[in-house]
Design a protein around this motif. Structure first.
Motif, PDB file in Angstrom:
ATOM      1  N   LEU A 136       0.808  -1.226   0.000  1.00  0.00           N
ATOM      2  CA  LEU A 136       0.000   0.000   0.000  1.00  0.00           C
ATOM      3  C   LEU A 136       0.837   1.270   0.000  1.00  0.00           C
ATOM      4  O   LEU A 136       0.416   2.289  -0.559  1.00  0.00           O
ATOM      5  CB  LEU A 136      -0.953   0.008   1.192  1.00  0.00           C
ATOM      6  N   VAL A 137       2.007   1.233   0.614  1.00  0.00           N
ATOM      7  CA  VAL A 137       2.869   2.413   0.609  1.00  0.00           C
ATOM      8  C   VAL A 137       3.154   2.836  -0.825  1.00  0.00           C
ATOM      9  O   VAL A 137       3.103   4.026  -1.156  1.00  0.00           O
ATOM     10  CB  VAL A 137       4.182   2.136   1.388  1.00  0.00           C
ATOM     11  N   LYS A 138       3.430   1.884  -1.684  1.00  0.00           N
ATOM     12  CA  LYS A 138       3.701   2.192  -3.091  1.00  0.00           C
ATOM     13  C   LYS A 138       2.418   2.427  -3.889  1.00  0.00           C
ATOM     14  O   LYS A 138       2.362   3.325  -4.729  1.00  0.00           O
ATOM     15  CB  LYS A 138       4.523   1.063  -3.745  1.00  0.00           C
ATOM     16  N   LEU A 139       1.394   1.609  -3.647  1.00  0.00           N
ATOM     17  CA  LEU A 139       0.148   1.754  -4.399  1.00  0.00           C
ATOM     18  C   LEU A 139      -0.513   3.111  -4.181  1.00  0.00           C
ATOM     19  O   LEU A 139      -1.056   3.695  -5.120  1.00  0.00           O
ATOM     20  CB  LEU A 139      -0.850   0.667  -4.002  1.00  0.00           C
ATOM     21  N   LYS A 140      -0.480   3.611  -2.956  1.00  0.00           N
ATOM     22  CA  LYS A 140      -1.154   4.870  -2.645  1.00  0.00           C
ATOM     23  C   LYS A 140      -0.537   6.061  -3.372  1.00  0.00           C
ATOM     24  O   LYS A 140      -1.153   7.112  -3.466  1.00  0.00           O
ATOM     25  CB  LYS A 140      -1.169   5.107  -1.132  1.00  0.00           C
ATOM     26  N   GLU A 141       0.654   5.898  -3.896  1.00  0.00           N
ATOM     27  CA  GLU A 141       1.310   6.971  -4.640  1.00  0.00           C
ATOM     28  C   GLU A 141       0.833   7.054  -6.083  1.00  0.00           C
ATOM     29  O   GLU A 141       1.049   8.066  -6.740  1.00  0.00           O
ATOM     30  CB  GLU A 141       2.828   6.771  -4.630  1.00  0.00           C
ATOM     31  N   THR A 142       0.187   6.006  -6.584  1.00  0.00           N
ATOM     32  CA  THR A 142      -0.187   5.968  -7.997  1.00  0.00           C
ATOM     33  C   THR A 142      -1.517   6.679  -8.232  1.00  0.00           C
ATOM     34  O   THR A 142      -2.420   6.638  -7.389  1.00  0.00           O
ATOM     35  CB  THR A 142      -0.296   4.518  -8.507  1.00  0.00           C
ATOM     36  N   SER A 143      -1.627   7.304  -9.373  1.00  0.00           N
ATOM     37  CA  SER A 143      -2.867   8.020  -9.699  1.00  0.00           C
ATOM     38  C   SER A 143      -4.021   7.042  -9.950  1.00  0.00           C
ATOM     39  O   SER A 143      -5.171   7.354  -9.628  1.00  0.00           O
ATOM     40  CB  SER A 143      -2.655   8.919 -10.919  1.00  0.00           C
ATOM     41  N   THR A 144      -3.721   5.876 -10.493  1.00  0.00           N
ATOM     42  CA  THR A 144      -4.767   4.880 -10.739  1.00  0.00           C
ATOM     43  C   THR A 144      -5.402   4.437  -9.430  1.00  0.00           C
ATOM     44  O   THR A 144      -6.622   4.299  -9.331  1.00  0.00           O
ATOM     45  CB  THR A 144      -4.185   3.657 -11.482  1.00  0.00           C
ATOM     46  N   PHE A 145      -4.592   4.206  -8.405  1.00  0.00           N
ATOM     47  CA  PHE A 145      -5.102   3.805  -7.096  1.00  0.00           C
ATOM     48  C   PHE A 145      -6.005   4.901  -6.531  1.00  0.00           C
ATOM     49  O   PHE A 145      -7.099   4.637  -6.044  1.00  0.00           O
ATOM     50  CB  PHE A 145      -3.941   3.514  -6.135  1.00  0.00           C
TER      51      PHE A 145
END
Length: 162
Positions: A136-145
């Protein structure tokens, strides 16, 4: 999410523990919210029971955790809250409700006691929580997420203004 859970849970399995199910529950709680996260866990549990021959523990272990992961995230707005919801929902509530379900399923009470599943369920949720945190640390940075999260748990349906 359903496909990932069904495929990854058997691959990343420790005997009596399904940490990938906890990972997916937490991500679903943060991304989809309590309703869709619970539906995801329910469908995954049913598929795993039908295709992989897993006992009803696939349902009791996942559904409560997914629901509480979503509810806790909704109110806490923090992935740590979602992790706590998964640990309480799956690790405590799911493990305790698994006892009567398995007594009914097997028809036997021998060698079963109320807390028989709790150590394994709590262990799986702790392992899964750490893994979910890292993802989640990495996913939350993505615009798609962010867009997907807003679609499922943002907007007027949940009282959040765009």
């Amino acid at each position: 999410m359903i496909a990932l859970d069904v495929v990854l849970s058997p691959l990343m399995r420790i005997e009596g523990m399904a940490p990938m199910s906890s990972v997916m529950n937490i991500i679903a709680g943060v991304l989809l919210g309590p309703l869709y996260g619970t539906l995801m866990a329910l469908i995954c549990g049913l598929i795993r029971m039908l295709l992989l021959g897993i006992p009803p523990l696939a349902l009791t272990g996942a559904v409560f955790g997914a629901f509480l992961a979503g509810v806790f995230y909704k109110f806490g707005r923090n992935m740590y809250w979602s992790m706590a919801g998964e640990i309480i929902g799956t690790g405590i509530i799911g493990s305790l409700l698994s006892y009567p379900v398995m007594v009914w399923f097997t028809g036997s009470q021998q060698s079963l006691y109320w807390f028989i599943y709790t150590p394994r369920f709590v262990g799986a949720t702790l392992i899964g929580s750490v893994m979910a945190f890292l993802v989640l640390v990495k996913l939350k940075e993505t615009s798609t997420f962010k867009r997907t999260q807003k679609l499922f748990i943002g907007g007027p349906l949940h009282g959040i203004k765009s």
